[in-house]
Design an enzyme around this catalytic site. Structure first.
Site, PDB file in Angstrom:
ATOM      1  N   ASP A 112     -22.949  26.827  11.868  1.00 31.39           N
ATOM      2  CA  ASP A 112     -23.231  27.548  10.836  1.00 31.39           C
ATOM      3  C   ASP A 112     -23.335  28.954  11.042  1.00 31.39           C
ATOM      4  O   ASP A 112     -23.724  29.282  12.503  1.00 31.39           O
ATOM      5  CB  ASP A 112     -24.262  27.466   9.461  1.00 31.39           C
ATOM      6  CG  ASP A 112     -25.699  26.991   9.908  1.00 31.39           C
ATOM      7  OD1 ASP A 112     -25.859  28.176  10.008  1.00 31.39           O
ATOM      8  OD2 ASP A 112     -26.263  25.784   9.772  1.00 31.39           O
ATOM      9  N   GLN A 113     -23.275  29.954  10.091  1.00 31.04           N
ATOM     10  CA  GLN A 113     -23.031  31.339  10.919  1.00 31.04           C
ATOM     11  C   GLN A 113     -24.592  32.154  10.803  1.00 31.04           C
ATOM     12  O   GLN A 113     -24.629  32.566  11.861  1.00 31.04           O
ATOM     13  CB  GLN A 113     -22.597  31.865   9.052  1.00 31.04           C
ATOM     14  CG  GLN A 113     -22.630  33.946   9.487  1.00 31.04           C
ATOM     15  CD  GLN A 113     -21.498  34.138   7.875  1.00 31.04           C
ATOM     16  OE1 GLN A 113     -21.433  33.814   7.231  1.00 31.04           O
ATOM     17  NE2 GLN A 113     -21.520  35.343   8.104  1.00 31.04           N
TER      18      GLN A 113
END
Length: 243
Positions: A112-113
C-alpha cells in the site's frame, strides 16, 4: 503451423499472462473494465487471440517478451503499486513510471501507498500468479512499528489468527523487535492485513516495511533503487514455485 503458442489461438488472459502483463485473474478484471482491445475493438472475456491481431492494454500495444526479467525494488512511501497513472480519479505516481525500467515489467502484488519495502517486478505472468495465490503459502516478512507499547500477549494472539474482513487470518510467525515494534511473516495477502490486525487490538501502525518475499530480501538495496535478481535467486525462486 502454429508458432511457439504465445499468440496463436489462445485465450486473452493466458496471452497477457505469458506476455508478462499481469496474472490471468488480473487480466479478466482488466477485460471487464474495458481496458483491453483487439484490433481497436474492446475485447471480451474468453476471447482468443489469433496470429497478426494487435492487442492493446490502456492504449499501449502488448507483445510477447521472450527475455525473462526479475527485479527487486525498495519501494518508498507514496508510490502506488499499479501500472495505471490514475486511481480513484486522481493522478498517481506508479511504480513502473518511478523505476523507468527500459522494458515492460509489472509489480507482483501490491504494497500500500503508505508502506515501504520490497516489491518484486517481472514480465513473467505465471510467476506472478504462483507468488500471489494464497493457497501456495509463500512467505512475506514485514517489520511493523505501532503507536504504543505492545505486549507479548498481543503478539502471541496476533500469531494465532485475528478476525478481520469476515474471516480469521492464518496462524503466522511473530517476534518482538522493541517495546513498540515487531516482525511478522504472513502466508496470505488480505487487503491491508497487518494494519487491520493491529487495528483489531487497538494499535495503529506508524511504520510498515516489507523485508522479504520468499527467498528475496531487501539486503543491500537502498530506498528507491532496484536491482536485477541474480541467477541463483531466480533459480531458487522458481524451485520454490515448482516451475
Amino acid at each position: 503451423m502454429a508458432d511457439n503458442g504465445i499468440n496463436t489461438g489462445i485465450r486473452m488472459n493466458k496471452y497477457l499472462s505469458e506476455a508478462g502483463v499481469c496474472s490471468r485473474r488480473e487480466a479478466d478484471r482488466m477485460l471487464s473494465q474495458g481496458r483491453i482491445c483487439v484490433d481497436g475493438i474492446p475485447a471480451e472475456l474468453g476471447q482468443r487471440i489469433q496470429p497478426g491481431q494487435i492487442v492493446t492494454v490502456d492504449g499501449k500495444t502488448v507483445s510477447p517478451e521472450m527475455e525473462e526479467i526479475y527485479l527487486a525494488f525498495y519501494k518508498p512511501k507514496g508510490i502506488v503499486c499499479t501500472t495505471a497513472d490514475h486511481e480513484n480519479g486522481e493522478r498517481v505516481r506508479n511504480v513502473v513510471e518511478y523505476i523507468n525500467y527500459p522494458k515492460r515489467v509489472y509489480p507482483v502484488g501490491r504494497l500500500d501507498q503508505a508502506s515501504e519495502g520490497l516489491l518484486l517486478l517481472t514480465n513473467q505472468g505465471d510467476v506472478m500468479e504462483k507468488i500471489l495465490r494464497g493457497r501456495y503459502g509463500h512467505e512475506k516478512e514485514y517489520f511493523v512499528k505501532v503507536n504504543q507499547k505492545i505486549s507479548d500477549e498481543i503478539l502471541h494472539k496476533m500469531g494465532q489468527g485475528v478476525p478481520i474482513l469476515d474471516t480469521v487470518t492464518k496462524p503466522c510467525k511473530v517476534w518482538r523487535e522493541s517495546e513498540d515494534s515487531f516482525h511478522i511473516v504472513l502466508t496470505q495477502g488480505l487487503n491491508r492485513q497487518i494494519r487491520r490486525m493491529c487495528d483489531y487490538f487497538g494499535y495503529r501502525v506508524v511504520h510498515l516495511r516489507r523485508d522479504r518475499v520468499m527467498n528475496i530480501t531487501l539486503k543491500g538495496l537502498k530506498k528507491g533503487r532496484y536491482r536485477e535478481l541474480t541467477v541463483s535467486e531466480v533459480r531458487a525462486l522458481k524451485k520454490e514455485l515448482g516451475l
